[in-house]
Scaffold this motif. Sequence first.
Motif, PDB file in Angstrom:
ATOM      1  N   THR A  14       8.864  -2.928 -25.577  1.00 32.32           N
ATOM      2  CA  THR A  14       8.541  -3.798 -24.480  1.00 32.32           C
ATOM      3  C   THR A  14       7.201  -3.318 -24.062  1.00 32.32           C
ATOM      4  OG1 THR A  14       9.712  -2.824 -22.730  1.00 32.32           O
ATOM      5  CG2 THR A  14      10.853  -4.549 -24.184  1.00 32.32           C
ATOM      6  N   GLY A  15       6.245  -4.399 -23.718  1.00 31.38           N
ATOM      7  CA  GLY A  15       4.870  -4.105 -23.034  1.00 31.38           C
ATOM      8  C   GLY A  15       4.599  -4.790 -21.746  1.00 31.38           C
ATOM      9  N   VAL A  16       4.117  -4.108 -20.774  1.00 33.96           N
ATOM     10  CA  VAL A  16       3.616  -4.428 -19.480  1.00 33.96           C
ATOM     11  C   VAL A  16       2.172  -4.260 -19.533  1.00 33.96           C
ATOM     12  CG1 VAL A  16       3.649  -4.363 -17.138  1.00 33.96           C
ATOM     13  CG2 VAL A  16       5.763  -4.368 -18.373  1.00 33.96           C
ATOM     14  N   VAL A  17       1.443  -5.492 -19.309  1.00 41.01           N
ATOM     15  CA  VAL A  17      -0.210  -5.354 -19.488  1.00 41.01           C
ATOM     16  C   VAL A  17      -0.566  -5.036 -18.174  1.00 41.01           C
ATOM     17  CG1 VAL A  17      -2.313  -6.371 -19.814  1.00 41.01           C
ATOM     18  CG2 VAL A  17      -0.081  -6.748 -21.531  1.00 41.01           C
ATOM     19  N   THR A  18      -1.438  -3.784 -17.736  1.00 39.87           N
ATOM     20  CA  THR A  18      -2.167  -3.519 -16.516  1.00 39.87           C
ATOM     21  C   THR A  18      -3.333  -4.157 -16.301  1.00 39.87           C
ATOM     22  OG1 THR A  18      -2.966  -1.442 -17.432  1.00 39.87           O
ATOM     23  CG2 THR A  18      -0.606  -1.683 -16.453  1.00 39.87           C
ATOM     24  N   ALA A  19      -4.223  -4.279 -17.714  1.00 37.85           N
ATOM     25  CA  ALA A  19      -5.699  -4.597 -17.840  1.00 37.85           C
ATOM     26  C   ALA A  19      -5.735  -5.097 -19.072  1.00 37.85           C
ATOM     27  CB  ALA A  19      -6.558  -3.457 -17.344  1.00 37.85           C
ATOM     28  N   LEU A  20      -6.807  -5.926 -19.058  1.00 30.13           N
ATOM     29  CA  LEU A  20      -7.552  -6.288 -20.303  1.00 30.13           C
ATOM     30  C   LEU A  20      -9.040  -5.627 -20.513  1.00 30.13           C
ATOM     31  CD1 LEU A  20      -7.034 -10.271 -19.837  1.00 30.13           C
ATOM     32  CD2 LEU A  20      -5.515  -8.649 -20.838  1.00 30.13           C
ATOM     33  N   THR A  21      -9.121  -5.304 -21.730  1.00 30.22           N
ATOM     34  CA  THR A  21     -10.189  -4.518 -22.037  1.00 30.22           C
ATOM     35  C   THR A  21     -10.916  -5.245 -23.094  1.00 30.22           C
ATOM     36  OG1 THR A  21      -9.525  -3.109 -23.608  1.00 30.22           O
ATOM     37  CG2 THR A  21      -9.264  -2.428 -21.398  1.00 30.22           C
ATOM     38  N   ALA A  22     -12.630  -5.292 -23.297  1.00 28.18           N
ATOM     39  CA  ALA A  22     -13.129  -5.712 -24.442  1.00 28.18           C
ATOM     40  C   ALA A  22     -13.592  -4.265 -24.923  1.00 28.18           C
ATOM     41  CB  ALA A  22     -14.333  -6.554 -24.130  1.00 28.18           C
ATOM     42  N   GLN A  23     -13.017  -3.947 -26.136  1.00 25.64           N
ATOM     43  CA  GLN A  23     -13.472  -2.597 -26.809  1.00 25.64           C
ATOM     44  C   GLN A  23     -13.156  -2.652 -28.182  1.00 25.64           C
ATOM     45  OE1 GLN A  23     -11.109   0.999 -26.136  1.00 25.64           O
ATOM     46  NE2 GLN A  23      -9.937  -0.326 -24.571  1.00 25.64           N
ATOM     47  N   ASN A  24     -13.700  -1.588 -28.957  1.00 29.16           N
ATOM     48  CA  ASN A  24     -13.469  -1.724 -30.276  1.00 29.16           C
ATOM     49  C   ASN A  24     -13.188  -0.141 -30.279  1.00 29.16           C
ATOM     50  OD1 ASN A  24     -16.040  -0.695 -31.069  1.00 29.16           O
ATOM     51  ND2 ASN A  24     -16.532  -2.935 -31.200  1.00 29.16           N
ATOM     52  N   PRO A  25     -13.049   0.528 -31.392  1.00 28.51           N
ATOM     53  CA  PRO A  25     -13.097   1.917 -31.883  1.00 28.51           C
ATOM     54  C   PRO A  25     -14.189   2.546 -31.610  1.00 28.51           C
ATOM     55  CG  PRO A  25     -11.601   0.955 -33.612  1.00 28.51           C
ATOM     56  CD  PRO A  25     -12.483  -0.101 -32.971  1.00 28.51           C
ATOM     57  N   TYR A  26     -15.334   2.013 -31.511  1.00 28.87           N
ATOM     58  CA  TYR A  26     -16.581   2.296 -31.574  1.00 28.87           C
ATOM     59  C   TYR A  26     -17.633   2.213 -30.556  1.00 28.87           C
ATOM     60  CZ  TYR A  26     -15.156   2.257 -36.390  1.00 28.87           C
ATOM     61  OH  TYR A  26     -14.561   2.626 -37.485  1.00 28.87           O
ATOM     62  N   LYS A  27     -17.086   1.095 -29.448  1.00 31.59           N
ATOM     63  CA  LYS A  27     -17.994   0.910 -28.327  1.00 31.59           C
ATOM     64  C   LYS A  27     -16.911   0.170 -27.387  1.00 31.59           C
ATOM     65  CE  LYS A  27     -22.148  -1.831 -26.919  1.00 31.59           C
ATOM     66  NZ  LYS A  27     -22.938  -2.874 -27.626  1.00 31.59           N
ATOM     67  N   PHE A  28     -17.269   0.512 -26.022  1.00 33.82           N
ATOM     68  CA  PHE A  28     -16.315  -0.006 -24.774  1.00 33.82           C
ATOM     69  C   PHE A  28     -17.297  -1.057 -24.183  1.00 33.82           C
ATOM     70  CE2 PHE A  28     -15.378  -0.133 -20.496  1.00 33.82           C
ATOM     71  CZ  PHE A  28     -14.010  -0.367 -20.390  1.00 33.82           C
ATOM     72  N   PHE A  29     -16.676  -2.242 -24.101  1.00 36.48           N
ATOM     73  CA  PHE A  29     -17.811  -3.262 -23.211  1.00 36.48           C
ATOM     74  C   PHE A  29     -17.464  -3.526 -21.764  1.00 36.48           C
ATOM     75  CE2 PHE A  29     -17.616  -3.840 -27.589  1.00 36.48           C
ATOM     76  CZ  PHE A  29     -19.216  -4.548 -27.983  1.00 36.48           C
ATOM     77  N   SER A  30     -16.052  -3.576 -21.516  1.00 37.81           N
ATOM     78  CA  SER A  30     -15.577  -4.093 -20.060  1.00 37.81           C
ATOM     79  C   SER A  30     -14.167  -4.021 -19.965  1.00 37.81           C
ATOM     80  CB  SER A  30     -16.196  -5.373 -19.626  1.00 37.81           C
ATOM     81  OG  SER A  30     -15.393  -6.496 -20.332  1.00 37.81           O
ATOM     82  N   THR A  31     -13.614  -4.276 -18.755  1.00 34.35           N
ATOM     83  CA  THR A  31     -12.397  -3.999 -18.089  1.00 34.35           C
ATOM     84  C   THR A  31     -12.026  -5.064 -17.297  1.00 34.35           C
ATOM     85  OG1 THR A  31     -12.423  -1.735 -18.374  1.00 34.35           O
ATOM     86  CG2 THR A  31     -10.325  -2.685 -17.273  1.00 34.35           C
ATOM     87  N   MET A  32     -10.976  -5.740 -17.279  1.00 34.31           N
ATOM     88  CA  MET A  32     -10.377  -6.835 -16.278  1.00 34.31           C
ATOM     89  C   MET A  32      -9.009  -6.515 -15.795  1.00 34.31           C
ATOM     90  SD  MET A  32     -10.815 -10.867 -16.268  1.00 34.31           S
ATOM     91  CE  MET A  32      -9.549 -11.120 -17.458  1.00 34.31           C
ATOM     92  N   PRO A  33      -8.846  -5.961 -14.672  1.00 34.96           N
ATOM     93  CA  PRO A  33      -7.441  -5.426 -14.342  1.00 34.96           C
ATOM     94  C   PRO A  33      -6.391  -6.846 -13.879  1.00 34.96           C
ATOM     95  CG  PRO A  33      -8.858  -5.313 -12.513  1.00 34.96           C
ATOM     96  CD  PRO A  33      -9.573  -5.581 -13.575  1.00 34.96           C
ATOM     97  N   VAL A  34      -5.179  -6.479 -14.167  1.00 40.90           N
ATOM     98  CA  VAL A  34      -4.283  -7.591 -13.808  1.00 40.90           C
ATOM     99  C   VAL A  34      -3.730  -7.470 -12.237  1.00 40.90           C
ATOM    100  CG1 VAL A  34      -1.829  -8.403 -14.442  1.00 40.90           C
ATOM    101  CG2 VAL A  34      -3.496  -7.629 -16.243  1.00 40.90           C
ATOM    102  N   ASN A  35      -3.589  -8.515 -11.610  1.00 42.79           N
ATOM    103  CA  ASN A  35      -3.136  -8.308 -10.236  1.00 42.79           C
ATOM    104  C   ASN A  35      -1.834  -7.609 -10.090  1.00 42.79           C
ATOM    105  OD1 ASN A  35      -1.058  -9.821  -8.052  1.00 42.79           O
ATOM    106  ND2 ASN A  35      -3.433  -9.972  -7.618  1.00 42.79           N
ATOM    107  N   GLU A  36      -1.702  -6.760  -8.931  1.00 39.77           N
ATOM    108  CA  GLU A  36      -0.405  -5.890  -8.914  1.00 39.77           C
ATOM    109  C   GLU A  36       0.590  -6.740  -9.004  1.00 39.77           C
ATOM    110  OE1 GLU A  36      -2.899  -3.952  -5.712  1.00 39.77           O
ATOM    111  OE2 GLU A  36      -3.762  -4.557  -7.607  1.00 39.77           O
ATOM    112  N   SER A  37       0.867  -7.919  -8.230  1.00 42.86           N
ATOM    113  CA  SER A  37       1.928  -8.501  -8.190  1.00 42.86           C
ATOM    114  C   SER A  37       2.350  -9.267  -9.542  1.00 42.86           C
ATOM    115  CB  SER A  37       1.819  -9.748  -7.160  1.00 42.86           C
ATOM    116  OG  SER A  37       0.807 -10.820  -7.469  1.00 42.86           O
TER     117      SER A  37
END
Length: 244
Positions: free
Chosen positions: A32-55
């Motif tokens: 099972t999986g709980v998501v803490t943040a969304l990222t825009a990335q691939n194996p070669y480059k990181f773009f950005s992060t958007m965290p999920v609300n704690e609640s």
Amino acid sequence: MIVMSIAGVDPSGGAGVFADLKTFQAIGVYGTGVVTALTAQNPYKFFSTMPVNESYIEEQIDSVMDSYEVEFIKTGMLYSPEIIKLVSKKIKEYNLKAVIDPVMVATSGGDLTKEDLANAMNRYLLPQCILTTPNISEAEKLTDFKINNEKDAIKASKKIKCDNIITGGHLDGINTINIDDEVTTVKQELIETDNLHGTGCNLSSAIVAYLAKNNDMKTSILKSLDYVYEGIKNGNYGTLIAKI
């Protein structure tokens, strides 16, 4: 056997929750999986992060625990001290056995977290976990101790506030394992390849899967090191391939 990953999402599928679920399935447990943040990335480059609300993270955890009997979990990217505090609270609430991958920087080069994450992990998370799996850089942040060689890694392992494996990908393949203050080292061949994205995620999720299948901690770590080695050896697309 049902396990849980609490981590970020990597849309390329090589790291984070998606990678954890592949590893769980490859080893033969239900993930099972709980998501803490969304990222825009691939194996070669990181773009950005958007965290999920704690609640909402808490609601995700509660919704899984409402239906399933989960004993073992792993955490990956937790992004902020506030999320670390929340996850620590839920570990205690549900009496979960947690393997902590103290993710702070993406393999592709991006800073995945807010500042003061190491302090929050040391204060709230590591005292509750059964194992943490830092790489050299993460171990240095957790211990405020520079690691240049095998002796330094052994010293650092004794400073970490729970059982641990300091992975050796950046230390000539020497993995430092500390279980109940007994330190052993395991050297693996370093493979010349670009298929390394998600190695830490795969290692920690493999350990959880093997623990859930009633292996002891040392055996689970050793099997997981072999699993990741084979994944790197047979990898493609810049990442690992999940194989039983």
